[in-house]
Design a protein around this motif. Structure first.
Motif, PDB file in Angstrom:
ATOM      1  N   PHE A  90       0.834  -1.202   0.000  1.00 12.76           N
ATOM      2  CA  PHE A  90       0.000   0.000   0.000  1.00 12.76           C
ATOM      3  C   PHE A  90       0.872   1.257   0.000  1.00 12.76           C
ATOM      4  O   PHE A  90       0.594   2.224  -0.723  1.00 12.76           O
ATOM      5  CB  PHE A  90      -0.917  -0.020   1.225  1.00 12.76           C
ATOM      6  CG  PHE A  90      -1.935   1.075   1.237  1.00 12.76           C
ATOM      7  CD1 PHE A  90      -3.071   1.001   0.452  1.00 12.76           C
ATOM      8  CD2 PHE A  90      -1.762   2.190   2.044  1.00 12.76           C
ATOM      9  CE1 PHE A  90      -4.014   2.011   0.460  1.00 12.76           C
ATOM     10  CE2 PHE A  90      -2.696   3.215   2.066  1.00 12.76           C
ATOM     11  CZ  PHE A  90      -3.835   3.127   1.264  1.00 12.76           C
ATOM     12  N   GLY A  91       1.958   1.225   0.772  1.00 15.68           N
ATOM     13  CA  GLY A  91       2.856   2.371   0.807  1.00 15.68           C
ATOM     14  C   GLY A  91       3.551   2.604  -0.516  1.00 15.68           C
ATOM     15  O   GLY A  91       3.673   3.748  -0.977  1.00 15.68           O
ATOM     16  N   VAL A  92       4.028   1.529  -1.156  1.00 17.55           N
ATOM     17  CA  VAL A  92       4.679   1.664  -2.462  1.00 17.55           C
ATOM     18  C   VAL A  92       3.687   2.183  -3.491  1.00 17.55           C
ATOM     19  O   VAL A  92       4.025   3.013  -4.351  1.00 17.55           O
ATOM     20  CB  VAL A  92       5.275   0.311  -2.900  1.00 17.55           C
ATOM     21  CG1 VAL A  92       5.807   0.385  -4.330  1.00 17.55           C
ATOM     22  CG2 VAL A  92       6.389  -0.110  -1.950  1.00 17.55           C
ATOM     23  N   SER A  93       2.445   1.698  -3.418  1.00 20.25           N
ATOM     24  CA  SER A  93       1.418   2.160  -4.358  1.00 20.25           C
ATOM     25  C   SER A  93       1.171   3.653  -4.196  1.00 20.25           C
ATOM     26  O   SER A  93       1.028   4.387  -5.191  1.00 20.25           O
ATOM     27  CB  SER A  93       0.127   1.381  -4.144  1.00 20.25           C
ATOM     28  OG  SER A  93       0.321  -0.004  -4.330  1.00 20.25           O
ATOM     29  N   LEU A  94       1.119   4.111  -2.951  1.00 21.69           N
ATOM     30  CA  LEU A  94       0.943   5.547  -2.723  1.00 21.69           C
ATOM     31  C   LEU A  94       2.129   6.342  -3.261  1.00 21.69           C
ATOM     32  O   LEU A  94       1.959   7.462  -3.776  1.00 21.69           O
ATOM     33  CB  LEU A  94       0.763   5.817  -1.233  1.00 21.69           C
ATOM     34  CG  LEU A  94      -0.561   5.344  -0.606  1.00 21.69           C
ATOM     35  CD1 LEU A  94      -0.578   5.656   0.883  1.00 21.69           C
ATOM     36  CD2 LEU A  94      -1.752   6.014  -1.292  1.00 21.69           C
ATOM     37  N   LEU A  95       3.333   5.773  -3.159  1.00 22.83           N
ATOM     38  CA  LEU A  95       4.515   6.432  -3.714  1.00 22.83           C
ATOM     39  C   LEU A  95       4.391   6.593  -5.223  1.00 22.83           C
ATOM     40  O   LEU A  95       4.695   7.662  -5.784  1.00 22.83           O
ATOM     41  CB  LEU A  95       5.763   5.625  -3.365  1.00 22.83           C
ATOM     42  CG  LEU A  95       7.087   6.114  -3.993  1.00 22.83           C
ATOM     43  CD1 LEU A  95       7.425   7.513  -3.497  1.00 22.83           C
ATOM     44  CD2 LEU A  95       8.219   5.145  -3.673  1.00 22.83           C
ATOM     45  N   ALA A 223     -15.916 -11.496  -2.109  1.00 16.94           N
ATOM     46  CA  ALA A 223     -16.152 -11.776  -0.691  1.00 16.94           C
ATOM     47  C   ALA A 223     -14.871 -11.695   0.124  1.00 16.94           C
ATOM     48  O   ALA A 223     -14.867 -11.195   1.254  1.00 16.94           O
ATOM     49  CB  ALA A 223     -16.783 -13.167  -0.530  1.00 16.94           C
ATOM     50  N   ASN A 224     -13.771 -12.188  -0.430  1.00 14.45           N
ATOM     51  CA  ASN A 224     -12.522 -12.285   0.326  1.00 14.45           C
ATOM     52  C   ASN A 224     -11.573 -11.128   0.086  1.00 14.45           C
ATOM     53  O   ASN A 224     -10.677 -10.876   0.888  1.00 14.45           O
ATOM     54  CB  ASN A 224     -11.809 -13.598  -0.008  1.00 14.45           C
ATOM     55  CG  ASN A 224     -12.651 -14.811   0.328  1.00 14.45           C
ATOM     56  OD1 ASN A 224     -13.167 -14.925   1.429  1.00 14.45           O
ATOM     57  ND2 ASN A 224     -12.804 -15.711  -0.632  1.00 14.45           N
ATOM     58  N   GLY A 225     -11.730 -10.448  -1.032  1.00 15.81           N
ATOM     59  CA  GLY A 225     -10.835  -9.335  -1.337  1.00 15.81           C
ATOM     60  C   GLY A 225      -9.493  -9.813  -1.860  1.00 15.81           C
ATOM     61  O   GLY A 225      -9.083 -10.943  -1.636  1.00 15.81           O
ATOM     62  N   ASP A 226      -8.832  -8.952  -2.582  1.00 13.70           N
ATOM     63  CA  ASP A 226      -7.514  -9.232  -3.136  1.00 13.70           C
ATOM     64  C   ASP A 226      -6.784  -7.902  -3.227  1.00 13.70           C
ATOM     65  O   ASP A 226      -7.254  -6.971  -3.884  1.00 13.70           O
ATOM     66  CB  ASP A 226      -7.643  -9.885  -4.515  1.00 13.70           C
ATOM     67  CG  ASP A 226      -6.298 -10.264  -5.115  1.00 13.70           C
ATOM     68  OD1 ASP A 226      -5.254  -9.922  -4.520  1.00 13.70           O
ATOM     69  OD2 ASP A 226      -6.277 -10.907  -6.179  1.00 13.70           O
ATOM     70  N   VAL A 227      -5.651  -7.832  -2.536  1.00 15.86           N
ATOM     71  CA  VAL A 227      -4.921  -6.564  -2.496  1.00 15.86           C
ATOM     72  C   VAL A 227      -4.552  -6.085  -3.898  1.00 15.86           C
ATOM     73  O   VAL A 227      -4.513  -4.882  -4.166  1.00 15.86           O
ATOM     74  CB  VAL A 227      -3.661  -6.702  -1.611  1.00 15.86           C
ATOM     75  CG1 VAL A 227      -2.670  -7.698  -2.202  1.00 15.86           C
ATOM     76  CG2 VAL A 227      -3.003  -5.340  -1.412  1.00 15.86           C
ATOM     77  N   ARG A 228      -4.316  -6.998  -4.833  1.00 10.72           N
ATOM     78  CA  ARG A 228      -3.959  -6.596  -6.191  1.00 10.72           C
ATOM     79  C   ARG A 228      -5.146  -5.997  -6.941  1.00 10.72           C
ATOM     80  O   ARG A 228      -4.963  -5.337  -7.966  1.00 10.72           O
ATOM     81  CB  ARG A 228      -3.395  -7.791  -6.964  1.00 10.72           C
ATOM     82  CG  ARG A 228      -2.062  -8.281  -6.441  1.00 10.72           C
ATOM     83  CD  ARG A 228      -1.655  -9.557  -7.157  1.00 10.72           C
ATOM     84  NE  ARG A 228      -1.302  -9.307  -8.543  1.00 10.72           N
ATOM     85  CZ  ARG A 228      -0.063  -9.079  -8.974  1.00 10.72           C
ATOM     86  NH1 ARG A 228       0.941  -9.063  -8.115  1.00 10.72           N
ATOM     87  NH2 ARG A 228       0.186  -8.892 -10.245  1.00 10.72           N
ATOM     88  N   SER A 229      -6.361  -6.265  -6.462  1.00  9.91           N
ATOM     89  CA  SER A 229      -7.550  -5.731  -7.116  1.00  9.91           C
ATOM     90  C   SER A 229      -8.047  -4.442  -6.479  1.00  9.91           C
ATOM     91  O   SER A 229      -8.992  -3.831  -6.982  1.00  9.91           O
ATOM     92  CB  SER A 229      -8.675  -6.774  -7.078  1.00  9.91           C
ATOM     93  OG  SER A 229      -8.293  -7.954  -7.751  1.00  9.91           O
ATOM     94  N   SER A 230      -7.433  -4.027  -5.376  1.00  8.68           N
ATOM     95  CA  SER A 230      -7.865  -2.793  -4.727  1.00  8.68           C
ATOM     96  C   SER A 230      -7.555  -1.594  -5.623  1.00  8.68           C
ATOM     97  O   SER A 230      -6.663  -1.644  -6.470  1.00  8.68           O
ATOM     98  CB  SER A 230      -7.157  -2.638  -3.381  1.00  8.68           C
ATOM     99  OG  SER A 230      -5.767  -2.416  -3.561  1.00  8.68           O
ATOM    100  N   PHE A 231      -8.296  -0.514  -5.398  1.00 13.22           N
ATOM    101  CA  PHE A 231      -8.156   0.658  -6.253  1.00 13.22           C
ATOM    102  C   PHE A 231      -6.729   1.204  -6.215  1.00 13.22           C
ATOM    103  O   PHE A 231      -6.144   1.530  -7.251  1.00 13.22           O
ATOM    104  CB  PHE A 231      -9.153   1.736  -5.810  1.00 13.22           C
ATOM    105  CG  PHE A 231      -9.016   3.028  -6.565  1.00 13.22           C
ATOM    106  CD1 PHE A 231      -9.532   3.157  -7.843  1.00 13.22           C
ATOM    107  CD2 PHE A 231      -8.359   4.114  -6.004  1.00 13.22           C
ATOM    108  CE1 PHE A 231      -9.384   4.342  -8.550  1.00 13.22           C
ATOM    109  CE2 PHE A 231      -8.225   5.302  -6.704  1.00 13.22           C
ATOM    110  CZ  PHE A 231      -8.745   5.417  -7.983  1.00 13.22           C
ATOM    111  N   VAL A 232      -6.148   1.287  -5.019  1.00 16.54           N
ATOM    112  CA  VAL A 232      -4.824   1.893  -4.882  1.00 16.54           C
ATOM    113  C   VAL A 232      -3.753   1.025  -5.521  1.00 16.54           C
ATOM    114  O   VAL A 232      -2.958   1.490  -6.352  1.00 16.54           O
ATOM    115  CB  VAL A 232      -4.504   2.137  -3.388  1.00 16.54           C
ATOM    116  CG1 VAL A 232      -3.065   2.640  -3.224  1.00 16.54           C
ATOM    117  CG2 VAL A 232      -5.472   3.156  -2.804  1.00 16.54           C
TER     118      VAL A 232
END
Length: 436
Positions: A90-95, A223-232
Motif C-alpha cells: 500500500f505504501g509503495v502504491s501511494l509512492l 467476498a474475500n478481497g484481493d490486495v492486487r484488485s484494490s483501487f490503490v
C-alpha cells in the motif's frame, strides 16, 4: 466398414519403458500410468517476457507454501488481517501515485507559472497529454461482446445472487459473455459497479453444478478481497505497466533512438524494480485470495463440483483447438449460406458439438493432464497458484455439500436466456460471409 465407436475404441498397447499394458482411445495421447512414459510428449511453450517469468516463479513458490499451510492448518489459519507485505505494498502504491500527482502539479506549474515565457506552457501541455495516456482508468464494459443486465436474464442473475449469498457477498450488475475458456470478475465505471465475464468456451463444457462452483469461485474474489484488485494497488500496477511499455528501448535505426534509449535506461529499470517489488509484496495475498475463492466454489457448488471444475481448466487447449477448427470447417460445410434457418442450426450446433467433444474426453486423459499440470506447474495465468495445488487443497479439505443447486429446469431457463448471446458468439466463431 468401421463404425465411429470402433475407431474410437481403446487399443491395448505395451509400454516401451516398463512393459505395462496401456489402453487409450485412438484420439488421445498414448501414455503409461505406471512409469509416466510419454505423459508430456509436447514441449511447453516458452514463456515470453522477463516479468511473466518472474511472476510465474513467484506464484509457484508462494502457491506451494500456502498449499502446505492450508493442508496443515486449514483455510481458517490463513484468514488474518493485512500482513506487513500488504501494508508495504500500500505504501509503495501511494509512492507511485504521488509521483504521478507530482508530474501533474509540475505540468500545472509550467502552464500557469510559465505563461509569460510562451514556451513553458507548451511543455506543460505535452506533459499533460503524456499523463492522460498513462494514468490508470476505471474499468469499462467490453464494447464488442454481449452484455446482459438483470432484466435480460432474471434467472441467471437469480442464480448469481444465491451463490453470492452462499459465499458472503452480493451479486453483480452486469454479465459479459465471450468465446474464451475463462471467467473473471472486476469493477467498472466511477461507481465501481460489478461485472462478471463468462467465457462460453468454459461455460458450455461445464455441468450445471460445475457452473455453480464457477460462480462461487468468481464471486469469492469479491467476498474475500484481493490486495492486487484494490483501487490503490491495482491503479499503481496499471500505471507502472503503462510507464514500462512507454520506456521500452527502441530499435536503433537513427541517432535519435539511441539518445532515447540512453535517456530512458535508468527510469525504465526503476519502473521495472517497482513492478517487481509490488509483485513480491502482493503475490502471497493474491495467491491466498485464489485458494479462498476455491473454498467459496466448494461451499456454493460442492467440493466434488469445485474439483471437477479445476479439471475442466486443464482442457483449455482442446477447447481453443475445437473452436478454431469450427471457424474453418463450419462455413465450408454450410457453403456460407445466407439461409436463416441453416445459420441458426449451425450456430446452435457449434456449442453442442463443443460440449460433446469435451464430454468425450476419458478419465485417463484427465489424469494425464493432471500429471502434466504438476510437472509444468500449470496455472490459469502467471499470478494464479498452480492448478494441481488448488485441486489438492480442495481434495484434502472436508467435503462440503452444495448450498446452491442448479437443477435441470433452472439450467434450461438460463440456457434460454443466454440463447441470443450464444448465437452471437457462434457467429463470431463461424465467421460467415453473410451480412448481419
Amino acid at each position: 466398414m468401421e463404425t465411429v465407436d470402433e475407431v474410437d475404441a481403446p487399443q491395448v498397447r505395451q509400454c516401451p519403458e516398463c512393459g505395462a499394458a496401456i489402453a487409450v482411445p485412438a484420439r488421445f495421447v498414448s501414455w503409461c500410468a505406471a512409469c509416466d512414459w510419454n505423459v508430456d510428449p509436447s514441449a511447453p511453450d516458452p514463456e515470453r517476457g522477463r516479468l511473466a517469468v518472474f511472476r510465474r516463479r513467484l506464484a509457484m513458490r508462494y502457491g506451494q507454501q500456502l498449499a502446505e499451510e492450508i493442508e496443515r492448518n486449514g483455510q481458517a489459519a490463513d484468514q488474518v488481517g493485512p500482513d506487513r507485505s500488504t501494508v508495504l505494498a500500500f505504501g509503495v502504491s501511494l509512492l507511485v501515485h504521488s509521483v504521478t500527482m507530482g508530474l501533474l502539479l509540475a505540468a500545472g506549474a509550467l502552464i500557469i507559472g510559465g505563461w509569460h515565457t510562451r514556451i513553458l506552457p507548451l511543455f506543460g501541455v505535452m506533459l499533460l497529454v503524456i499523463l492522460a495516456a498513462l494514468l490508470p482508468r476505471p474499468g469499462q464494459l467490453p464494447r464488442h461482446a454481449p452484455v446482459l443486465y438483470r432484466a435480460d436474464a432474471p434467472r441467471l442473475f437469480e442464480l448469481i445472487d444465491e451463490v453470492a449469498a452462499a459465499v458472503g457477498t452480493t451479486g453483480v450488475h452486469a454479465v459479459v459473455l465471450d468465446t474464451t475458456h475463462n471467467a473473471w470478475v472486476r469493477t467498472y465505471g466511477i461507481r465501481n459497479r460489478r461485472v462478471m465475464c463468462l467465457g462460453a468456451g468454459l461455460w458450455e463444457v461445464l455441468s450445471p453444478q460445475e457452473r455453480v462452483a464457477l460462480l462461487g469461485h468468481e464471486l469469492g474474489h469479491f467476498a474475500n478481497g484481493d490486495v492486487r484488485s484494490s483501487f490503490v494497488t491495482h491503479g499503481a500496477l496499471q500505471s507502472l505497466a503503462r510507464w514500462y511499455a512507454v520506456l521500452l528501448p527502441q530499435p536503433v535505426v537513427r541517432l535519435v533512438y539511441l539518445c532515447w534509449n540512453a535517456l530512458v535506461f535508468m527510469p525504465r529499470w526503476a519502473v521495472y524494480g517497482l513492478i517487481v517489488l509490488l509483485d513480491g509484496l502482493t503475490m502471497r495475498a493474491s495467491q491466498r485470495a485464489e485458494y479462498r475463492a476455491d473454498a467459496g466454489a466448494a461451499r456454493a457448488g460442492s467440493t466434488a463440483a469445485a474439483i471437477t471444475l479445476l479439471d475442466r481448466l486443464l482442457v483449455g487447449d482442446a477447447v481453443e483447438g475445437h473452436l478454431q477448427h469450427e471457424s474453418i470447417t463450419a462455413p465450408q460445410a454450410n457453403g456460407g449460406s445466407r439461409d436463416r434457418e441453416t445459420r441458426e442450426a449451425a450456430e446452435q450446433a457449434l456449442w453442442e458439438r463443443l460440449a460433446a467433444r469435451i464430454g468425450s474426453i476419458p478419465e485417463s486423459e484427465y489424469e494425464r493432464l493432471r500429471r502434466v499440470s504438476a510437472q509444468r506447474g500449470h496455472s490459469v495465468d502467471d499470478t494464479h497458484p498452480p492448478t494441481h495445488l488448488r485441486r489438492r487443497c480442495l481434495a484434502a479439505a472436508e467435503p462440503q455439500p452444495a448450498r446452491v443447486v442448479c437443477d435441470a429446469s433452472r439450467a434450461q431457463s438460463i440456457a434460454a436466456e443466454l440463447a441470443p448471446a450464444r448465437a452471437w458468439l457462434a457467429r463470431r466463431v463461424i465467421r460467415y460471409n453473410a451480412d448481419y
